[in-house]
Enzyme design. Sequence first.
Site, PDB file in Angstrom:
ATOM      1  N   LYS A 153      62.485  28.151  33.653  1.00  0.00           N
ATOM      2  CA  LYS A 153      61.592  29.305  33.847  1.00  0.00           C
ATOM      3  C   LYS A 153      60.793  29.528  32.571  1.00  0.00           C
ATOM      4  CE  LYS A 153      64.632  31.416  37.270  1.00  0.00           C
ATOM      5  NZ  LYS A 153      65.492  32.573  37.615  1.00  0.00           N
ATOM      6  N   ASP A 190      77.513  30.393  39.620  1.00  0.00           N
ATOM      7  CA  ASP A 190      76.309  31.176  39.904  1.00  0.00           C
ATOM      8  C   ASP A 190      76.654  32.590  40.350  1.00  0.00           C
ATOM      9  OD1 ASP A 190      73.500  31.594  40.310  1.00  0.00           O
ATOM     10  OD2 ASP A 190      73.859  31.364  42.465  1.00  0.00           O
ATOM     11  N   LYS A 232      71.631  22.521  44.186  1.00  0.00           N
ATOM     12  CA  LYS A 232      71.675  23.948  44.456  1.00  0.00           C
ATOM     13  C   LYS A 232      72.007  24.181  45.932  1.00  0.00           C
ATOM     14  CE  LYS A 232      68.689  26.473  42.111  1.00  0.00           C
ATOM     15  NZ  LYS A 232      69.504  26.960  40.990  1.00  0.00           N
TER      16      LYS A 232
END
Length: 278
Positions: A133, A216, A165
């Site tokens: 990011k 996560d 993911k």
Amino acid sequence: MYDPFAVDRLIDLWLTEDIGYCDLTVQTMIEPGEQGHFHMNAREPMTIAGIEIAARVFRRYEPRLEVGVSVKDGDAVKKGDVLLTVKGPASGILTGERVALNIVQHMSAIATETARWVALIAHTKARLIDTRKTTPGLRMIEKHAVACGGGLNHRLGLDNGVMLKDNHIVVCGGISAAVARAKKTLPTLTKIEVECDRLEQVDEAMAAGADVIMLDNMSLDDMRTAVKRVAGKVPLEASGGIRFDTIVAIAETGVDYISTSKITQAAPAVDIGLDEAN
């Protein structure tokens, strides 16, 4: 680290964007032979990143400029410290000033913020890492700034490793199937990281042979349990919703890495100025 050739291409884009057709102020007010001598000063404490890139901006626009760098990337400096000195044709200094300041301010902001986070978890084994990011077009230098602040770089790009993911896993029919499919054609030295949001997924990822497991958005209790179950066999990365006020507790669970976008996306600007030398 960054490649100087790639940086020079970025500098050309930055200068072109800022100058446009010409620097109208300089061309209407500064005589061709006029000289300047300026210092780039830190106006607050900070960790430096991008100082050599700032120097390259001046040299690339006006090769006749004499640029002396007084600090190096990664240095912690005090308010009032001189970072760089530039002298020579005043037109070149004044035209290149804003681009040079912009880049060293931006990069030093990231390095300074990274150093703040790193200091918080220094008493643990956890290492702070960045994410993808980043500002489009600036990833290389923003990740360099993270390293200057004491952080580590995650993937530089999608070609640097396999990150499985939730959506990849769904398409493949589960973690075991996804890891097996990736291993069929994966380059030999490339790692596979699996994102897990439940403890049973951690067990499955270990059994499948994942090289790294991402925890996560897990609770602290689940992170502690995952650390015990894995028992050092696979590196664990905590990710998702990491904040400055929660990172210490996360680090103290025993995870190996903590990733956050805050250090690149939300670093507050630092104050650096270019002032006439006395």
